[in-house]
Design a protein around this motif. Structure first.
Motif, PDB file in Angstrom:
ATOM      1  N   MET A   3       0.837  -1.194   0.000  1.00 15.77           N
ATOM      2  CA  MET A   3       0.000   0.000   0.000  1.00 15.77           C
ATOM      3  C   MET A   3       0.873   1.245   0.000  1.00 15.77           C
ATOM      4  SD  MET A   3      -2.707   1.189   2.913  1.00 15.77           S
ATOM      5  CE  MET A   3      -3.529  -0.399   2.805  1.00 15.77           C
ATOM      6  N   SER A  31      -0.947   8.352   7.526  1.00 10.71           N
ATOM      7  CA  SER A  31      -1.496   7.012   7.353  1.00 10.71           C
ATOM      8  C   SER A  31      -2.916   7.143   6.806  1.00 10.71           C
ATOM      9  CB  SER A  31      -1.522   6.289   8.704  1.00 10.71           C
ATOM     10  OG  SER A  31      -2.511   6.868   9.553  1.00 10.71           O
ATOM     11  N   THR A  90     -12.032   3.604   7.582  1.00  9.74           N
ATOM     12  CA  THR A  90     -10.745   3.330   6.948  1.00  9.74           C
ATOM     13  C   THR A  90     -10.059   2.129   7.579  1.00  9.74           C
ATOM     14  OG1 THR A  90     -10.506   5.702   6.476  1.00  9.74           O
ATOM     15  CG2 THR A  90      -8.520   4.346   6.302  1.00  9.74           C
ATOM     16  N   ARG A 135      -9.138  -1.383   5.584  1.00 12.23           N
ATOM     17  CA  ARG A 135      -7.811  -1.991   5.505  1.00 12.23           C
ATOM     18  C   ARG A 135      -7.867  -3.465   5.911  1.00 12.23           C
ATOM     19  NH1 ARG A 135      -3.277  -4.773   6.309  1.00 12.23           N
ATOM     20  NH2 ARG A 135      -3.692  -4.627   8.545  1.00 12.23           N
ATOM     21  N   ASP A 155      -9.423  -5.303   3.078  1.00  8.49           N
ATOM     22  CA  ASP A 155      -8.448  -5.351   1.993  1.00  8.49           C
ATOM     23  C   ASP A 155      -7.395  -6.437   2.237  1.00  8.49           C
ATOM     24  OD1 ASP A 155      -7.288  -3.993  -0.464  1.00  8.49           O
ATOM     25  OD2 ASP A 155      -5.603  -3.764   0.915  1.00  8.49           O
ATOM     26  N   GLU A 168      -7.014  -0.710  14.196  1.00  9.07           N
ATOM     27  CA  GLU A 168      -7.359  -1.971  13.540  1.00  9.07           C
ATOM     28  C   GLU A 168      -7.554  -3.077  14.568  1.00  9.07           C
ATOM     29  OE1 GLU A 168      -4.615  -3.010  10.480  1.00  9.07           O
ATOM     30  OE2 GLU A 168      -4.983  -1.196   9.315  1.00  9.07           O
ATOM     31  N   VAL A 175      -8.292   1.428  -0.158  1.00  5.82           N
ATOM     32  CA  VAL A 175      -8.303   1.865   1.232  1.00  5.82           C
ATOM     33  C   VAL A 175      -8.276   3.391   1.312  1.00  5.82           C
ATOM     34  CG1 VAL A 175      -7.059   1.810   3.432  1.00  5.82           C
ATOM     35  CG2 VAL A 175      -7.231  -0.261   2.033  1.00  5.82           C
TER      36      VAL A 175
END
Length: 262
Positions: free
Chosen positions: A1, A13, A30, A34, A37, A64, A170
């Protein structure tokens, strides 16, 4: 990425881009994007988000990891996003952006903000007849600057965002949200998500931030608290109810994706 780097050398980021663009709700979207993804979570046709692995396997950021914790037992798409937006990890992301001078505490524009400027102009004119009037000009201008308010995103933050593009799906979520469009295509389609799923997210007022060639902004997500928010819509005074310690936003209240104070 690819991680965008601004001309000032500020490395952003995707989560930071999302927060600066539309507040904590967008940053939460977001983080989830991710994870999708990277095949770390899956979204069912009914809109349930489930973690693929046990534990924090594959998570790159605190946000995350928090998102994964909500997905371990299977949770609704909108619930995962909103819970992440209210999390302690989101507060830390907001504080980080404050520390980096990319954000500031917003201040709402006073309805009579223009009056102080008018007074300053009158004092300048009168000063040519009686120089003592010039003494009041700086005071009137200070009131003007204060009453004019300020947005949550600083000039440095806004400049950093101008150098960001949707280089992958993303970043497309960070800039436009799951409900948005990029180059005329629905961002949700990039993740093979139906409109029924992404429209679980609370609606907010659309806001044009980028050129029409990049696509529009779509619906927002989660409580956006404007201590967090971004350039665009106005915010009310500070309140502790939302995730980043800011205030409710004018774009559609808590349920919108963010907005900085004018």
């Amino acid at each position: 990425m690819v991680t965008p780097v601004t001309s000032l050398g500020t490395r952003l980021s995707p989560e930071e881009i999302g927060y600066l663009t539309a507040g904590p709700g967008r940053a939460a979207e977001t983080a989830l994007a991710r994870l999708i993804d990277a095949d770390l979570v899956r979204v069912s046709r009914q809109g349930l988000v489930s973690a693929v692995h046990l534990g924090d396997h594959g998570a790159l950021t605190e946000l995350e990891r928090r998102t994964l914790s909500y997905a371990r037992t299977g949770a609704r798409f909108d619930t995962v996003v909103q819970s992440t937006a209210y999390s302690t990890e989101m507060k830390r992301l907001h504080q980080h952006l404050l520390d980096q001078k990319l954000m500031q505490q917003p201040r709402r524009r006073h309805e009579g903000w223009w009056f102080s400027l008018a007074v300053a102009i009158v004092l300048v004119v009168l000063g040519f007849t009686a120089p003592a009037f010039f003494l009041g000009v700086p005071i009137a201008l200070l009131f003007f600057v204060w009453q004019r308010g300020r947005k949550a995103v600083t000039e440095a933050g806004a400049k950093a965002l101008r150098h960001v593009a949707a280089t992958d799906r993303v970043h497309a979520v960070a800039l436009y949200g799951f409900c948005g469009k990029v180059n005329g295509h629905a961002v949700a389609d990039l993740f093979e998500l139906s409109q029924g799923i992404v429209k679980m997210l609370p609606l907010k007022q659309n806001r044009k931030r980028r050129s029409s060639s990049d696509g529009g902004g779509g619906c927002g997500s989660s409580c956006s608290s404007c201590g967090s928010g971004c350039g665009g819509s106005s915010c009310s005074s500070s309140s502790s109810g939302c995730s980043s310690g800011g205030s409710s936003c004018g774009g559609g209240g808590c349920g919108g994706g963010g907005g900085g104070g004018d």
